[in-house]
Design an enzyme around this catalytic site. Structure first.
Site, PDB file in Angstrom:
ATOM      1  N   GLY A  88      30.368   3.950   8.563  1.00 13.02           N
ATOM      2  CA  GLY A  88      29.405   4.152   7.662  1.00 13.02           C
ATOM      3  C   GLY A  88      28.567   3.726   9.873  1.00 13.02           C
ATOM      4  O   GLY A  88      28.504   3.989  10.086  1.00 13.02           O
ATOM      5  N   GLU A 121      44.349 -16.968   6.861  1.00 15.08           N
ATOM      6  CA  GLU A 121      44.345 -15.723   5.574  1.00 15.08           C
ATOM      7  C   GLU A 121      44.061 -15.103   5.841  1.00 15.08           C
ATOM      8  O   GLU A 121      42.964 -14.202   6.807  1.00 15.08           O
ATOM      9  CB  GLU A 121      42.832 -17.314   4.552  1.00 15.08           C
ATOM     10  CG  GLU A 121      41.329 -17.571   5.617  1.00 15.08           C
ATOM     11  CD  GLU A 121      40.151 -16.280   5.385  1.00 15.08           C
ATOM     12  OE1 GLU A 121      41.046 -15.188   4.442  1.00 15.08           O
ATOM     13  OE2 GLU A 121      39.398 -16.488   5.904  1.00 15.08           O
ATOM     14  N   PHE A 122      43.598 -13.845   5.039  1.00  9.37           N
ATOM     15  CA  PHE A 122      43.411 -12.304   4.802  1.00  9.37           C
ATOM     16  C   PHE A 122      42.640 -12.139   4.216  1.00  9.37           C
ATOM     17  O   PHE A 122      42.798 -10.612   3.415  1.00  9.37           O
ATOM     18  CB  PHE A 122      44.579 -11.404   5.244  1.00  9.37           C
ATOM     19  CG  PHE A 122      45.675 -12.271   6.377  1.00  9.37           C
ATOM     20  CD1 PHE A 122      45.003 -11.397   7.508  1.00  9.37           C
ATOM     21  CD2 PHE A 122      46.557 -12.859   6.431  1.00  9.37           C
ATOM     22  CE1 PHE A 122      45.779 -12.200   8.533  1.00  9.37           C
ATOM     23  CE2 PHE A 122      47.542 -12.980   7.754  1.00  9.37           C
ATOM     24  CZ  PHE A 122      47.419 -12.978   8.507  1.00  9.37           C
ATOM     25  N   CYS A 137      33.021 -12.075   9.533  1.00  9.69           N
ATOM     26  CA  CYS A 137      33.811 -12.124   9.670  1.00  9.69           C
ATOM     27  C   CYS A 137      34.221 -11.293  11.443  1.00  9.69           C
ATOM     28  O   CYS A 137      34.988 -11.895  12.467  1.00  9.69           O
ATOM     29  CB  CYS A 137      35.658 -12.246   9.182  1.00  9.69           C
ATOM     30  SG  CYS A 137      35.093 -13.959   6.645  1.00  9.69           S
ATOM     31  N   ARG A 170      25.604 -12.425   5.491  1.00  8.73           N
ATOM     32  CA  ARG A 170      25.658 -12.736   7.197  1.00  8.73           C
ATOM     33  C   ARG A 170      26.135 -11.534   7.959  1.00  8.73           C
ATOM     34  O   ARG A 170      26.788 -10.787   7.777  1.00  8.73           O
ATOM     35  CB  ARG A 170      26.935 -13.919   7.035  1.00  8.73           C
ATOM     36  CG  ARG A 170      25.926 -15.181   7.426  1.00  8.73           C
ATOM     37  CD  ARG A 170      27.559 -16.362   7.149  1.00  8.73           C
ATOM     38  NE  ARG A 170      28.429 -16.398   5.455  1.00  8.73           N
ATOM     39  CZ  ARG A 170      29.861 -16.612   5.571  1.00  8.73           C
ATOM     40  NH1 ARG A 170      29.831 -18.117   6.447  1.00  8.73           N
ATOM     41  NH2 ARG A 170      30.214 -16.240   4.727  1.00  8.73           N
ATOM     42  N   THR A 191      34.053 -21.791  10.898  1.00  7.04           N
ATOM     43  CA  THR A 191      34.272 -22.235  12.844  1.00  7.04           C
ATOM     44  C   THR A 191      33.783 -20.737  13.147  1.00  7.04           C
ATOM     45  O   THR A 191      33.736 -19.442  13.369  1.00  7.04           O
ATOM     46  CB  THR A 191      36.138 -21.393  13.279  1.00  7.04           C
ATOM     47  OG1 THR A 191      36.341 -20.502  12.550  1.00  7.04           O
ATOM     48  CG2 THR A 191      36.392 -22.666  12.692  1.00  7.04           C
TER      49      THR A 191
HETATM   50  C1  UGA Z   1      37.438  -9.352   6.423  1.00 17.51           C
HETATM   51  C2  UGA Z   1      38.871  -8.388   6.235  1.00 17.51           C
HETATM   52  O1  UGA Z   1      38.978  -7.481   5.745  1.00 17.51           O
HETATM   53  C3  UGA Z   1      40.015  -9.712   6.365  1.00 17.51           C
HETATM   54  O2  UGA Z   1      41.013  -9.469   5.478  1.00 17.51           O
HETATM   55  C4  UGA Z   1      39.640 -10.874   6.414  1.00 17.51           C
HETATM   56  O3  UGA Z   1      40.337 -12.030   5.527  1.00 17.51           O
HETATM   57  C5  UGA Z   1      38.359 -11.614   7.031  1.00 17.51           C
HETATM   58  O4  UGA Z   1      37.360 -10.605   7.492  1.00 17.51           O
HETATM   59  C6  UGA Z   1      38.517 -13.180   6.616  1.00 17.51           C
HETATM   60  O5  UGA Z   1      38.868 -13.023   8.523  1.00 17.51           O
HETATM   61  O6  UGA Z   1      38.139 -14.030   6.624  1.00 17.51           O
HETATM   62  P1  UGA Z   1      35.760  -9.248   5.261  1.00 17.51           P
HETATM   63  O7  UGA Z   1      34.720  -9.120   5.952  1.00 17.51           O
HETATM   64  O8  UGA Z   1      35.535  -9.835   3.161  1.00 17.51           O
HETATM   65  O9  UGA Z   1      37.617  -9.235   5.036  1.00 17.51           O
HETATM   66  O10 UGA Z   1      34.881  -7.664   4.868  1.00 17.51           O
HETATM   67  P2  UGA Z   1      35.930  -6.221   5.486  1.00 17.51           P
HETATM   68  O11 UGA Z   1      36.175  -5.627   3.655  1.00 17.51           O
HETATM   69  O12 UGA Z   1      36.749  -6.327   6.084  1.00 17.51           O
HETATM   70  O13 UGA Z   1      34.929  -5.329   5.870  1.00 17.51           O
HETATM   71  C7  UGA Z   1      33.775  -6.042   6.776  1.00 17.51           C
HETATM   72  C8  UGA Z   1      33.319  -4.735   6.722  1.00 17.51           C
HETATM   73  O14 UGA Z   1      33.582  -3.341   7.275  1.00 17.51           O
HETATM   74  C9  UGA Z   1      31.893  -4.710   6.725  1.00 17.51           C
HETATM   75  O15 UGA Z   1      30.885  -4.171   6.131  1.00 17.51           O
HETATM   76  C10 UGA Z   1      32.566  -3.309   5.565  1.00 17.51           C
HETATM   77  O16 UGA Z   1      31.035  -2.554   4.969  1.00 17.51           O
HETATM   78  C11 UGA Z   1      33.042  -2.669   6.524  1.00 17.51           C
HETATM   79  N1  UGA Z   1      33.847  -1.429   6.267  1.00 17.51           N
HETATM   80  C12 UGA Z   1      35.258  -1.627   6.075  1.00 17.51           C
HETATM   81  C13 UGA Z   1      33.243  -0.427   6.932  1.00 17.51           C
HETATM   82  O17 UGA Z   1      32.344   0.288   6.527  1.00 17.51           O
HETATM   83  N2  UGA Z   1      34.254   1.322   5.877  1.00 17.51           N
HETATM   84  C14 UGA Z   1      35.662   0.609   5.702  1.00 17.51           C
HETATM   85  O18 UGA Z   1      36.550   1.346   6.019  1.00 17.51           O
HETATM   86  C15 UGA Z   1      35.894  -0.668   4.987  1.00 17.51           C
END
Ligand code: UGA
Length: 438
Positions: free
Chosen positions: A257, A152-153, A264, A332, A88
């Site tokens: 960061g 989903e999470f 997402c 992405r 989506t």
């Molecule tokens: C995110 C959500 O965490 C999931 O719960 C959700 O299911 C998913 O999107 C989705 O909608 O499908 P994801 O995109 O895999 O998961 O990535 P995250 O781990 O959330 O990280 C997102 C961004 O935040 C990354 O660029 C990461 O480097 C950054 N981040 C994350 C930080 O800079 N600091 C943190 O402490 C955590």
């Protein structure tokens, strides 16, 4: 339970393989023939820790198979539940492109059997699941079916573990039969005591967006605190640790960061703002989280220039990491990619290395970018080394060797991976996030 999962992207594939692992009989339907061929040959089309093992277990047990849409009719007809897990993507105005959802609704409608539960797992704006039901009802007026929203999470890089050990399962339904069907699909987890939350359909849809937007807000907040730390002499990792010990705040998602990226968080936060605006309820907090994040790339470029002590034009920069976070090959909306684009646009020559993201990186980075075979090769002869993704192998770099191969011994660490004292001992000038340079 007999299940079809439509879509074999990052979320769909983990969902399909995960449901097979839970003991269900799963047919995963994917429109990309190359992807189906790869999966049938027993290979994973993306890097996701633990997924290879889950796919092998699924095909070994015979509980997981892959079909093209043209072959899916009998599987849909036999299915007790159909999960829609297609993309989506974001539209230019921040809204959501639902065309793939409508396409699969039209394609599967003729095949569905009475009593089926149609589950929307794709991340969709509040109201969409009900509209899926309405469209299905108009295509098949005689069909008795149930609707559910089951967001989903899954985090990329930890998606298999997240599917098998979720914090909660959220199920939005209108009737008990749909809730019962979902309990059936997740039976081993429900029996093991994973919180199984039954809500209104609209609540389930909104829980997903609210979760991602809240996480995005947490990140923009801590990133602003990091800027204040740099200006004031405080140290962000200490501040975050102190904040996280308050149980009302919690320690997760407080790592400062280069900004949040991926397929997402940015998309869903934009979409929540779009939805709030269309309902006229306002979105000042999520709007601020987005604008802090969007300004961050430029700020990171300034950090590199400050570390070199000169504008970046004409400089050689070695960039370590191009994926949006570690343990994925996904680039992405990666902050690292955006930073490299800005560096190239500002006249720098950039050489990159990433343990998993090189192939996907080539398709999104400017053509001037060079590709290295390892971290030391990326920074050899450069005016600065920049760590942009938190791969553990960058935390374990031999800093003396890094200092020796650099033209100028400058290390900029956007992920606070390296111990500043170790960097200083190796003769590096070291700049990180949310602390003064050494
Ligand atoms: C995110 C959500 O965490 C999931 O719960 C959700 O299911 C998913 O999107 C989705 O909608 O499908 P994801 O995109 O895999 O998961 O990535 P995250 O781990 O959330 O990280 C997102 C961004 O935040 C990354 O660029 C990461 O480097 C950054 N981040 C994350 C930080 O800079 N600091 C943190 O402490 C955590």
């Amino acid at each position: 339970m007999r299940i079809t999962v439509i879509g074999a992207g990052y979320a769909g594939l983990v969902t399909a393989a995960g449901f097979a692992e839970l003991g269900n009989d799963v047919a995963c339907v994917e429109r990309d023939p190359d992807r189906v061929a790869t999966l049938r040959a027993g290979r994973s089309p993306m890097y996701e820790p633990g997924l290879d093992g889950l796919l092998a277990a699924g095909s070994g047990s015979g509980r997981l198979r892959f079909l093209l849409p043209s072959e899916a009719g009998p599987a849909h007809a036999a299915a007790e539940a159909v999960f829609i897990v297609v993309g989506t993507p974001r539209l230019d105005d921040g809204g959501v492109d639902l065309s793939q959802v409508w396409d699969v609704v039209g394609a599967m409608a003729p095949d569905l059997s009475p009593g089926v539960t149609v589950v929307v797992k794709s991340t969709v704006p509040v109201g969409t699941t009900r509209e899926v039901g309405d469209r299905l009802a108009s295509l098949r007026p005689e069909l008795r079916f149930h609707m559910a929203s089951n967001p989903e999470f899954l985090r990329q890089g930890a998606a298999v573990a997240d599917f098998l050990g979720p914090d909660r399962i959220v199920v939005g339904v209108d009737d008990d039969a749909a809730a019962e069907a979902m309990r059936h699909a997740y039976r081993p987890q429900v029996d093991a005591g994973v919180p199984f939350m039954v809500t209104a359909i609209e609540s389930a849809e909104l829980i997903k967006y609210a979760a991602n937007a809240f996480l995005a807000t947490k990140l923009s907040f801590i990133n602003e605190m990091a800027d204040l730390c740099e200006a004031s002499g405080a140290v962000i990792d200490e501040v975050a640790a102190g904040l996280g010990m308050d149980r009302r705040i919690g320690p997760a998602f407080l790592k400062a960061g280069p900004g949040f990226g991926g397929a997402c968080l940015p998309k869903d936060t934009h979409a929540l703002r779009h939805t709030s605006d269309s309902f006229g309820t306002g979105s000042r907090i999520v709007g601020a989280a987005l604008s802090v994040n969007e300004e961050r790339v430029h700020r990171m470029l300034g950090k590199v220039e400050a570390a070199i002590g000169a504008p970046i034009a004409g400089k050689k920069i070695g960039v370590l990491g191009i994926t949006f976070k570690a343990e994925t090959d996904d680039v992405r909306e990666s902050p690292a990619v955006e930073i490299v684009r800005e560096m190239v646009a500002a006249g720098a020559s950039v050489r990159v290395f990433d343990p998993q993201g090189m192939d996907r990186g080539r398709s999104v980075l400017p053509e001037e970018v060079e590709y290295a075979f390892d971290a030391y090769d990326a920074v050899g002869g450069a005016d600065a080394a920049v760590i942009a993704t938190e791969w553990q192998e960058f935390a374990a770099l031999d800093l003396e060797r890094l200092a020796a191969v650099l033209e100028r011994p400058v290390l900029v660490d956007f992920r606070n991976l390296v111990d500043p004292a170790r960097a200083a001992a190796a003769g590096l000038s070291y700049a990180a996030i949310g602390r003064r340079p050494v």
